[in-house]
Write a protein that holds these residues in place. Structure first.
Motif, mmCIF file in Angstrom:
data_model
loop_
_atom_site.group_PDB
_atom_site.id
_atom_site.type_symbol
_atom_site.label_atom_id
_atom_site.label_comp_id
_atom_site.label_asym_id
_atom_site.label_seq_id
_atom_site.Cartn_x
_atom_site.Cartn_y
_atom_site.Cartn_z
ATOM 1 N N UNK A 27 -13.224 38.279 8.954
ATOM 2 C CA UNK A 27 -13.661 38.455 10.333
ATOM 3 C C UNK A 27 -13.007 37.438 11.266
ATOM 4 N N UNK A 28 -12.793 36.211 10.754
ATOM 5 C CA UNK A 28 -12.226 35.171 11.617
ATOM 6 C C UNK A 28 -11.630 34.062 10.774
ATOM 7 N N UNK A 29 -10.665 33.383 11.377
ATOM 8 C CA UNK A 29 -10.085 32.182 10.765
ATOM 9 C C UNK A 29 -10.273 31.048 11.771
ATOM 10 N N UNK A 30 -10.842 29.960 11.281
ATOM 11 C CA UNK A 30 -11.167 28.834 12.158
ATOM 12 C C UNK A 30 -10.461 27.588 11.631
ATOM 13 N N UNK A 31 -9.872 26.824 12.543
ATOM 14 C CA UNK A 31 -9.175 25.593 12.142
ATOM 15 C C UNK A 31 -9.619 24.422 13.000
ATOM 16 N N UNK A 32 -9.606 23.242 12.398
ATOM 17 C CA UNK A 32 -9.838 22.026 13.190
ATOM 18 C C UNK A 32 -8.527 21.551 13.831
ATOM 19 N N UNK A 33 -7.415 22.227 13.513
ATOM 20 C CA UNK A 33 -6.130 21.879 14.125
ATOM 21 C C UNK A 33 -5.563 23.124 14.798
ATOM 22 N N UNK A 34 -5.406 23.036 16.122
ATOM 23 C CA UNK A 34 -4.965 24.198 16.899
ATOM 24 C C UNK A 34 -3.569 24.654 16.482
ATOM 25 N N UNK A 35 -2.751 23.701 15.946
ATOM 26 C CA UNK A 35 -1.366 24.033 15.621
ATOM 27 C C UNK A 35 -1.207 24.521 14.171
ATOM 28 N N UNK A 36 -2.279 24.654 13.456
ATOM 29 C CA UNK A 36 -2.183 25.070 12.042
ATOM 30 C C UNK A 36 -1.473 26.425 11.937
ATOM 31 N N UNK A 37 -0.489 26.502 11.054
ATOM 32 C CA UNK A 37 0.269 27.744 10.913
ATOM 33 C C UNK A 37 -0.629 28.882 10.395
ATOM 34 N N UNK A 38 -1.663 28.517 9.693
ATOM 35 C CA UNK A 38 -2.606 29.524 9.199
ATOM 36 C C UNK A 38 -3.186 30.366 10.329
ATOM 37 N N UNK A 39 -3.374 29.773 11.492
ATOM 38 C CA UNK A 39 -3.909 30.539 12.639
ATOM 39 C C UNK A 39 -2.909 31.607 13.064
ATOM 40 N N UNK A 40 -1.627 31.263 13.006
ATOM 41 C CA UNK A 40 -0.592 32.250 13.354
ATOM 42 C C UNK A 40 -0.604 33.410 12.360
ATOM 43 N N UNK A 41 -0.757 33.070 11.090
ATOM 44 C CA UNK A 41 -0.831 34.134 10.069
ATOM 45 C C UNK A 41 -1.984 35.079 10.387
ATOM 46 N N UNK A 42 -3.112 34.497 10.788
ATOM 47 C CA UNK A 42 -4.282 35.326 11.108
ATOM 48 C C UNK A 42 -3.991 36.214 12.315
ATOM 49 N N UNK A 43 -3.413 35.618 13.359
ATOM 50 C CA UNK A 43 -3.098 36.407 14.561
ATOM 51 C C UNK A 43 -2.150 37.549 14.205
ATOM 52 N N UNK A 44 -1.160 37.257 13.374
ATOM 53 C CA UNK A 44 -0.197 38.293 12.973
ATOM 54 C C UNK A 44 -0.894 39.452 12.248
ATOM 55 N N UNK A 45 -2.008 39.128 11.601
ATOM 56 C CA UNK A 45 -2.731 40.168 10.863
ATOM 57 C C UNK A 45 -3.839 40.786 11.722
ATOM 58 N N UNK A 46 -3.909 40.385 12.990
ATOM 59 C CA UNK A 46 -4.909 40.962 13.893
ATOM 60 C C UNK A 46 -6.314 40.427 13.656
ATOM 61 N N UNK A 47 -6.399 39.223 13.108
ATOM 62 C CA UNK A 47 -7.710 38.617 12.813
ATOM 63 C C UNK A 47 -8.060 37.617 13.921
#
Ligand code: GRF
Length: 217
Positions: A36-56
């Motif tokens: 449903x969501x990916x949450x990070x304590x670091x705004x620049x975490x590449x994991x957030x980009x992976x999530x956005x790319x997957x529409x999460x």
């Protein structure tokens, strides 16, 4: 059609290769996991980009903006619970969690750690395994309890340490195993097969061995 879905929130701080493995696995039609969501304590975490790319959906919450651990964790709980997850998955979330946080998600909080727990809790696990002359190394998925890297084990993957291994080469081979066992454990939970009992982790109603389900090579 997907079977009844299990909503999952993933927390991370970095690259998110484990997140990617979870995203890829969740795409299979018979997998009930819905991230449903990916949450990070670091705004620049590449994991957030992976999530956005997957529409999460993604959120970031900077721990440095808070007075202390309890205040940050309370805000994090609020953020997570908006998504009403059945399971919260730590995938390289580089924060020690407060007791209140862990209690709030008791029985529905999983972590992956790059060692054969209970060996090498904490950091620099690959180097420590090499320095100790271990012949086996690997990774572990466990339920999170108040003891750091100490909760009941769900699954471990074991690989042999090779003569010319370095911390880097070992980390790479362990990562491959992480990408296998984490989606497996998350899926078990989503299918209702995995739970936390009084005495440890249960798979299909059976108490798992202290080392969890073991996968070799
Ligand atoms: C993994 O090694 C995991 O075991 C540890 O943090 C690392 C995260 O890697 N908890 P990645 O961001 O999923 O690539």
């Amino acid at each position: 059609m997907k079977p009844q879905t299990c909503d999952v929130v993933v927390l991370l701080s970095g690259t998110g290769s484990n997140l990617q493995a979870l995203i890829d696995d969740a795409q299979q039609a018979d997998n009930p996991v819905r991230i449903r969501a990916v949450i990070s304590n670091r705004a620049e975490a590449y994991g957030l980009q992976r999530a956005r790319d997957a529409g999460i959906d993604t959120r970031s919450l900077d721990h440095k903006a808070f007075e202390g651990r309890e205040a940050f964790d309370a805000a994090l709980i609020e953020l997570i619970d908006v998504f009403e997850p059945k399971l919260v998955v730590l995938a390289g979330f580089m924060r020690i969690l407060s007791a209140d946080f862990v209690r709030h998600y008791q029985g529905r909080l999983l972590n992956i750690h790059p060692s054969l727990l209970p060996k090498y809790k904490g950091l620099h696990t690959h180097q420590r395994a090499l320095e100790a002359g271990d012949t086996d190394h690997g990774c572990s998925v466990h339920f999170v309890t108040e003891e750091l890297d100490g909760g009941p084990l769900v699954v471990q993957a074991v690989i042999p340490v090779e003569l010319h291994d370095t911390p880097h080469s070992l980390a790479q081979r362990v990562h491959v195993r992480e990408h296998l066992i984490y989606p497996m454990a998350v899926r078990w939970f989503a299918e209702g097969r995995l739970s936390l009992g009084e005495e440890g982790a249960l798979l299909d109603g059976q108490l798992l061995a202290a080392c969890g389900h073991l996968i070799r090579n």
